[in-house]
Each structure stands twice: as C-alpha cells, then as structure tokens.
Design an enzyme around this catalytic site. Structure first.
Site: not given
Ligand code: COS
Length: 389
Positions: A139-141, A165, A278, A289, A348, A350, A373
């Site tokens: 019984a999850g969802s 869980f 950078r 851009q 960022h 690598g 949730e």
C-alpha cells in the site's frame, strides 16, 4: 509612481516576525548545518549535537500553537522556515518534516485535547520525536489498501502489521500509525489513526534502508506484533483515520514544496557565482546567452514555486481546505527542484558531476521528491479529480 495604493488584503510582503525568523534560520543553517555536509555524506547520520541545536532553536515545535508548546507561527511561518532549512542538506528538512509536517501533525490536527496536552509539549521541544506510519509493502500510492490491523481487546487495541519506508523510524519515539479497524468499510470508516509508543514490546524497527540519496535521513520498517495501544490513544474518531492521513499529507505536501524552493534557490546562487567566474572562449560563461537563458528559466521556476507555496500556506492558515493547492505545490515544486538541479549541474559542466561541488549530492537527493508524500502521478489524479468534480 504607483497607480493606486496596494489593495487591502493582498500582500506579498512577509510580516516582520517571519523576516526575522527567515534570517535567524539562514544564519543557523550557515553556521551550524553547512559544516556538516561532508559528515552526512560520509556517515549517513545527523550528529546528535546537530539535532540538539535544532531542538534549542525551537524548530521541532514551529507549526504548532503556543497552547500546546509550539511556536505558533502557522503554516506560512513553518514553510518560510523550511525554505531556509532547505538550503542545507535535504536530510535536515526531511527529519524535521517527518516530525512536524506529518508525524506530529496528525495528532495536532485531529487528536483530542487530553492526548495533545499529554504529548505535544515534549514533541514541540523535540525531546521526543514523531514519525508517520502509513505506507506498507502493498500500500504505497493506494493508501486505502493498508493491511495493518487493529483489533479491540478490552482497554486496548492490538496492532499487527508492517509499515515500510518510514522516515525517521529509527529516531522516533512515537508514530502516528494507520490501521484497519473495519475491513468492510475501507477508506470510508474502516481505517483508524493511532498514537503509538514505539519503545514498547511488540514493536520492532527494521534496519535502515540503503538509499540513493538523502544521507543522514533514514527510512526503515516498523513491525507491529501484538503491540498494544490504549483506546484513549486513538487520534480523532475510530474509522476516520484515512481522512486524517489525507489532511496531514496536505500539510506535508506544502512544506515539502517549501524545502524544494530553498534547495533550488541556493543552487541558483551557486550557478550565478560559477557562471560569473568560469571563463571560456575569453569571457565568463555568464556572458553566453545559452547560460543566461538557463539562469532565467531557473529563477522563473523558483519564483513561481515560492508563490505557490506561500499561497497554499496562506490558505491553510485561513482554515480553508487546500488539498488542490497542496497537490499542485507538491507536483510543481518537486518537478521544479529536479529541473533546477539538472540545469545547475549543466551550467557547472564537468565540475557539476564531481562530488566536491555538492551538486551531484543535490541531484541524487532531488529524485525522491517526485515520489514520496504521494507520487506526482497521484498529485495529478487529485488535481484532475478536483477539476472534474
Ligand atoms: N482531505 C479530506 N478528506 C479527503 C482528502 C483530503 N485531502 N482526500 C480524500 N479525502 C476523503 C474523500 O473526500 C473521500 O471521502 P468521501 O467519499 O466522503 O468524499 C475519502 O477521503 C476517500 O477518498 P478517495 O476516494 O479519494 O480515496 P482513494 O482510495 O481513491 O485514494 C488517493 C485517494 C490516491 C489521493 C490517496 O490514496 C493518496 O493520497 N495516495 C498517496 C498516498 C501517499 O501520499 N503516500 C505517501 C506516503 S506517506 S509520507
């Protein structure tokens, strides 16, 4: 020059006390929680000293009324606090959320006065911690399909079943446990919420689950074998537990959104700093851009998400039903957080893939947001059902 004075009753500025709260939690996060980032990743635990500092800050009682020992800042104040806490490792907002947003919230929303007077003060200080035990292996969802059963025997109910869980199942002293009291009635009258002492015979905690991320915040099974729960530890009315679970999850979904906003905001700040610093092709990548568009999209998403959270919290504080807004907040903010961390990692390059930037941790931590949730598919079901009523 303004066209007219602001319309009474619509105000996008936080009140002074919440601005102050925001500042003090930001300082707390920077001073006390940021230095623990590596510790959480390496040891998969929040040090007890950090939990004690969170207690001393009064975080564990934030959303609850002063009458029961809380801070009395309401859902909006709580969301502002969680937004700031979201700037640290997700584990901190997760542990706080497991306690405030759902674990204790069910007791607070629907518990009788005597039960609340007895337990809320120690829960608000964080001396005792709570968790929320609804999910089960089957019984999850489909939360109404829980199998854990509570049988009335004299002055107590006897609980049998397995919850899984369960966030902070290892840390918590108490749990709100949902169990079937009348199999024939299902979600409508057949499920009851109980306030359960986890340190008693008949309750066993499973080992902590090995997860993809969210290190420092644990989940585990809670196993009930003839565990006794006094009849006066029923939360609300017998048979009304499913509604309690849903109302509590509405609260949880709002505050989860708040954490997403804070976590994404700090990633945006990192991305801006990196883009300015950078240099490639002879200029900072912030001048490209392609990077500017990514930053613009990220900022726009965060802005939308923040306003959705504040609006949902505002409605909650007015005592209006906000299930629709909570489902929208959960769906939107979690998708937003996953989008943002992916784009920030891209900016960022690598370096974003390397552990040292902390972005790969945020990337792993974000993935669960679209699942727990209530999965985002369940949120869409709730939204659509409301639209089609
Ligand atoms: N507030 C108050 N009442 C609610 C409610 C809410 N947010 N949501 C549902 N209810 C009521 C319904 O109105 C209905 O009562 P009536 O028939 O009297 O109107 C009753 O509860 C049953 O609702 P519904 O028919 O929608 O139940 P379902 O079994 O179809 O399940 C979903 C509904 C799927 C929304 C629910 O099972 C769910 O949220 N699942 C996800 C669970 C979850 O989030 N798990 C996360 C783990 S816990 S951290």
């Amino acid at each position: 020059m303004a066209l007219a004075p602001p319309v009474d009753g619509l105000n996008f500025e936080l009140p002074e006390d919440l601005k102050l709260l925001k500042r003090s939690i930001r300082e707390f996060v920077e001073k006390e929680l940021w230095p623990l980032t590596d510790h959480l990743e390496q040891h998969d635990e929040i040090p007890k000293s950090a939990l004690d500092k969170m207690r001393a800050m009064g975080l564990f009682g934030l959303p609850f009324s002063e009458e029961f020992g809380g801070a009395g800042i309401g859902e909006l104040g709580y969301c502002v606090a969680l937004e700031e806490l979201g700037r640290a490792n997700s584990a901190f907002s997760n542990v706080l959320g497991a306690h405030c947003s759902i674990g204790v919230m069910a007791l607070y929303l629907d518990g009788g006065d005597a039960l609340k007077k007895r337990y809320m003060p120690v829960l608000c200080t964080g001396e005792k911690l709570g968790c929320f035990a609804l999910s089960e292996p089957a019984a999850g969802s489909d939360a109404a399909n829980i199998q854990t059963a509570a049988r009335l025997g004299g002055e107590s109910y006897v609980l049998n079943g397995v919850k899984h869980f369960i966030t902070s199942g290892d840390l918590a002293d108490y749990a709100t446990v949902f169990a079937v009291t009348d199999k024939s009635l299902g979600a409508r009258g057949g499920i009851t919420a109980f306030w359960v002492d986890l340190n008693q015979p008949g309750v066993t905690r499973g080992k902590n689950d090995a997860k993809m991320g969210l290190y420092g915040s644990h989940t585990c099974e809670l196993i009930f074998q003839d565990a006794k729960v006094p009849v006066d530890h029923v939360i609300g009315k017998v048979g009304m537990g499913f509604i309690t679970a849903m109302k509590t999850l509405d609260m949880g979904r709002l505050s989860l959104g708040a954490g997403c906003v804070g976590g994404s905001q700090i990633l945006l700040e990192k991305a801006i700093a990196h883009a300015k610093e950078r240099v490639q092709f002879g200029k900072p990548i912030a001048k490209q851009q392609a990077v500017q568009f990514m930053l613009a999209d990220i900022a726009t998403e965060i802005h939308a998400a923040r306003n959705m959270v504040y609006h949902g919290a505002w409605k909650a504080d007015r005592g209006e039903r906000f299930s629709l807004e909570a489902a929208m907040v959960k769906r939107y903010c979690s998708d937003m957080a996953i989008f943002v961390v992916d784009r920030v990692l891209q900016i960022h390059g690598g370096m974003g893939f390397m552990k040292e930037t902390g972005i790969e941790r945020a990337y792993r931590d974000a993935r669960i947001l679209a699942i727990y949730e209530g999965t985002n598919e369940i949120q869409r079901m709730i939204i659509a059902e409301e639209l089609l009523k």
